[in-house]
Design an enzyme around this catalytic site. Structure first.
Site, PDB file in Angstrom:
ATOM      1  N   LYS A 180      -6.248   5.848   9.546  1.00  0.00           N
ATOM      2  CA  LYS A 180      -6.499   4.664  10.410  1.00  0.00           C
ATOM      3  C   LYS A 180      -6.312   3.442   9.569  1.00  0.00           C
ATOM      4  O   LYS A 180      -7.510   3.202   9.064  1.00  0.00           O
ATOM      5  CB  LYS A 180      -7.714   4.949  11.152  1.00  0.00           C
ATOM      6  CG  LYS A 180      -7.677   3.626  12.445  1.00  0.00           C
ATOM      7  CD  LYS A 180      -9.005   3.317  12.698  1.00  0.00           C
ATOM      8  CE  LYS A 180      -9.568   1.787  11.906  1.00  0.00           C
ATOM      9  NZ  LYS A 180      -8.719   0.545  12.278  1.00  0.00           N
ATOM     10  N   GLY A 190      -5.431   1.704  15.686  1.00  0.00           N
ATOM     11  CA  GLY A 190      -6.342   1.507  16.760  1.00  0.00           C
ATOM     12  C   GLY A 190      -7.525   0.553  16.278  1.00  0.00           C
ATOM     13  O   GLY A 190      -7.603   0.298  14.867  1.00  0.00           O
ATOM     14  N   GLY A 228     -11.499  -0.240  15.249  1.00  0.00           N
ATOM     15  CA  GLY A 228     -12.600   0.434  14.620  1.00  0.00           C
ATOM     16  C   GLY A 228     -13.543   1.050  15.788  1.00  0.00           C
ATOM     17  O   GLY A 228     -13.846   2.439  15.676  1.00  0.00           O
ATOM     18  N   PRO A 229     -13.896   0.271  16.947  1.00  0.00           N
ATOM     19  CA  PRO A 229     -14.851   0.708  17.756  1.00  0.00           C
ATOM     20  C   PRO A 229     -14.323   2.075  18.345  1.00  0.00           C
ATOM     21  O   PRO A 229     -15.100   2.975  19.001  1.00  0.00           O
ATOM     22  CB  PRO A 229     -15.122  -0.211  18.709  1.00  0.00           C
ATOM     23  CG  PRO A 229     -14.800  -1.514  17.881  1.00  0.00           C
ATOM     24  CD  PRO A 229     -13.841  -1.291  16.831  1.00  0.00           C
ATOM     25  N   VAL A 279     -10.654   3.974  17.599  1.00  0.00           N
ATOM     26  CA  VAL A 279     -10.414   5.002  16.745  1.00  0.00           C
ATOM     27  C   VAL A 279     -10.910   5.488  15.405  1.00  0.00           C
ATOM     28  O   VAL A 279     -11.291   6.390  15.056  1.00  0.00           O
ATOM     29  CB  VAL A 279      -8.922   4.838  16.190  1.00  0.00           C
ATOM     30  CG1 VAL A 279      -8.270   5.657  15.144  1.00  0.00           C
ATOM     31  CG2 VAL A 279      -7.892   4.515  17.566  1.00  0.00           C
ATOM     32  N   GLY A 280     -11.704   4.227  14.936  1.00  0.00           N
ATOM     33  CA  GLY A 280     -12.610   4.691  13.745  1.00  0.00           C
ATOM     34  C   GLY A 280     -13.826   5.390  13.842  1.00  0.00           C
ATOM     35  O   GLY A 280     -13.876   6.514  13.247  1.00  0.00           O
ATOM     36  N   GLU A 322     -16.297   2.369  -0.096  1.00  0.00           N
ATOM     37  CA  GLU A 322     -16.019   1.639  -0.840  1.00  0.00           C
ATOM     38  C   GLU A 322     -16.412   0.218  -0.226  1.00  0.00           C
ATOM     39  O   GLU A 322     -15.377   0.174   0.759  1.00  0.00           O
ATOM     40  CB  GLU A 322     -14.752   1.507  -1.666  1.00  0.00           C
ATOM     41  CG  GLU A 322     -14.416   0.736  -2.879  1.00  0.00           C
ATOM     42  CD  GLU A 322     -13.924  -0.611  -2.468  1.00  0.00           C
ATOM     43  OE1 GLU A 322     -14.931  -1.513  -2.432  1.00  0.00           O
ATOM     44  OE2 GLU A 322     -12.639  -0.756  -2.356  1.00  0.00           O
ATOM     45  N   CYS A 332     -12.919  -7.324  -2.717  1.00  0.00           N
ATOM     46  CA  CYS A 332     -14.201  -6.846  -2.750  1.00  0.00           C
ATOM     47  C   CYS A 332     -14.576  -7.091  -4.376  1.00  0.00           C
ATOM     48  O   CYS A 332     -15.832  -7.150  -4.576  1.00  0.00           O
ATOM     49  CB  CYS A 332     -14.219  -5.358  -2.438  1.00  0.00           C
ATOM     50  SG  CYS A 332     -13.190  -4.332  -2.991  1.00  0.00           S
ATOM     51  N   GLU A 379     -21.477 -11.987   0.137  1.00  0.00           N
ATOM     52  CA  GLU A 379     -19.904 -11.860   0.214  1.00  0.00           C
ATOM     53  C   GLU A 379     -19.283 -12.755   0.852  1.00  0.00           C
ATOM     54  O   GLU A 379     -19.329 -12.744   2.028  1.00  0.00           O
ATOM     55  CB  GLU A 379     -19.490 -10.521   0.282  1.00  0.00           C
ATOM     56  CG  GLU A 379     -18.086 -10.276  -0.177  1.00  0.00           C
ATOM     57  CD  GLU A 379     -17.528  -8.738   0.066  1.00  0.00           C
ATOM     58  OE1 GLU A 379     -16.874  -8.219  -0.748  1.00  0.00           O
ATOM     59  OE2 GLU A 379     -17.856  -8.299   1.163  1.00  0.00           O
TER      60      GLU A 379
END
Length: 485
Positions: free
Chosen positions: A184, A215, A217-218, A220-221, A259, A293, A392
């Site tokens: 994904k 898709g 995150g809420p 498909v993830g 990660e 990151c 961050e």
């Protein structure tokens, strides 16, 4: 239409035309009816739409991967390596298309897109193929034979900031280990993934070994992270989402590799080559418009060199020309979205309110009228406990902090909930190495040491769990078995 919207090759058109997912070795119509718009962050125009995957699409993808798991695990490592080598060739053939697409959907300047966003993952992919061809020897411990076996079906969930590299860093070692994958990619930069899967199809990987579902995150993830037939979830993204994925996987005791975020420190010791250390430090802070990151977003400088370092940082920041990502003079592209720009500017305004000294840039700096830009920004006299030094930012913002000596530099660097990367600069190699060993972080560059794609990559603390790249990255997707004889 500006030059950033012009498709310079067939690749951009292929990506824009995508309306299907890649399941079980073929392009397949999605079961859901929704679509996701893809914006060019420079023109601020919608350049494509992609299908919004559903839970049923995830089920189909996982089923295809599950069916492929046993035969792919039984495939000899040398044969798996040949598949990866063919995939690398197919990706290399699309290098120009990929760089153009990344420029359009992410806003990366073309030199950065070609060298970093495409060149680096190609190096990683070829390196994984070579490593996979010579797997580590089985180990004997007393009367036990210790072997490694594929963990099973892997769900790979990747971010928008490095849309090809993060895919390759997960997919290649998982396939090398013998694991089928459901990918994904980020719905913010999905066109790169479609080009990658053009290469997958051309390379002829066995059906079900590598599958694509785009898709949110809420939907498909979360469906992937909580799926009963997914044996491992490998995720790159924010620490908050990583925690959510960990909870979903923990409910069924599934493996996770994470990660996550970073707040990396660049330690400039008193005897350092100051111009080199500052120039490299600013470059690493602003790479990919700061949307990295591992960005060296904190520069810790010995007080005896501090004023000079701040001046050098300002000079370096002035060289980062903003503009159209396809223009050759552009060194800093837009941020990926208006929301990301506003988030970064919120950090900038808070830093000013907290008393940090704005050296260059800031919310009121001149930027192009078109595009989601944040000017290259440098703050001095930053409180090491303040928000700018602790959170961050994920934008082109550098915090410079004075320190009294090496011990204070290490203490300030380790004063973070993150621990992903960092750097040390000193004329004394042993001194630099001693400081590097003291840093609680997954990687440290000494005096500008080059990135090594065969070395393990990952973080301490809230920067994540597990390691990517090289032999360590392949091992991450295996289980260890002891056979007593």
């Amino acid at each position: 239409m500006t030059s950033a919207d012009v498709a310079t090759s067939a690749g951009a058109a292929r990506a824009a035309d995508r309306s299907r997912f890649y399941l079980d070795g073929q392009w397949t119509e999605p079961l859901g009816g929704g679509v996701i718009p893809v914006e060019n962050p420079y023109t601020e125009r919608i350049i494509a739409t992609v299908p919004a995957g559903s839970v049923r699409d995830v089920d189909r993808a996982v089923a295809a991967a599950r069916a492929a798991a046993t035969p792919w695990a039984a495939t000899p490592p040398a044969v798996r390596a040949e598949h990866l080598a063919r995939l690398a060739d197919a990706v290399a053939a699309r290098a120009e298309d990929l760089a153009a697409t990344i420029g359009r959907e992410l806003g990366a300047p073309q030199r950065v897109a070609a060298a970093v966003h495409v060149g680096m993952p190609l190096t990683v992919l070829r390196g994984i193929a070579e490593t996979a061809a010579r797997p580590p020897a089985e180990e004997t411990v007393g009367n036990s034979l210790v072997v490694r076996e594929p963990v099973g079906v892997v769900a790979a969930i990747t971010p928008w900031n490095y849309p090809l590299h993060q895919v390759v860093a997960k997919v290649a070692p998982a396939l090398a280990a013998g694991c089928p994958v459901v990918l994904k990619p980020s719905e913010v930069t999905p066109l790169t993934a479609y080009l990658f899967f053009d290469a997958v199809h051309e390379a002829g990987l066995p059906p079900g070994v590598l599958n694509l579902v785009v898709g949110t995150g809420p939907v498909v993830g979360e469906a992937l992270a909580g799926h009963r037939d997914v044996d491992m979830v490998s995720f790159t993204g924010s620490t908050a989402v990583g925690a959510r994925i960990s909870h979903l996987a923990a409910d069924r005791i599934a493996r996770v590799a994470l990660e996550l975020g970073g707040k990396s420190a660049n330690l400039v010791l008193a005897d350092a080559d100051l111009p080199a250390a500052v120039r490299a430090g600013v470059g690493k802070a602003f790479l990919n418009s700061g949307q990295t990151c591992t960005a060296w977003s904190r520069m810790l400088v010995d007080r005896s060199r501090y004023a000079e370092a701040v001046e050098l940082a300002e000079q370096s920041a002035r060289r980062f020309t903003l503009g159209d990502p396809v223009a050759p003079q552009t060194r800093l592209g837009p941020l990926v979205s208006a929301a990301q720009r506003d988030r970064v500017l919120g950090h900038v305004d808070r830093a000013v309110a907290d008393g940090a000294r704005l050296v260059i840039g800031g919310s009121d700096a001149e930027v192009p009228a078109q595009g989601h830009f944040v000017a290259p920004t440098v703050f001095a006299d930053v409180d090491p406990d303040g928000a700018l030094a602790q959170e961050e930012v994920f934008g082109p913002v550098l915090a410079i902090i004075p320190v009294a000596d090496d011990a204070e530099a290490v203490a300030v660097a380790n004063n973070s909930r993150y621990g992903l990367a960092g750097a040390v600069w000193s004329a004394d190699a042993e001194r630099a190495l001693a400081v590097a060993r003291s840093l609680r972080t997954g990687a440290v560059d000494v005096n500008g040491g080059a990135f090594n794609p065969a070395a393990p990559f990952g973080g301490y603390r809230q920067s994540g769990l597990g390691r990517e790249l090289g032999a360590h990255g392949i091992a991450e997707f295996t289980e260890v078995k002891a056979i007593q004889r």
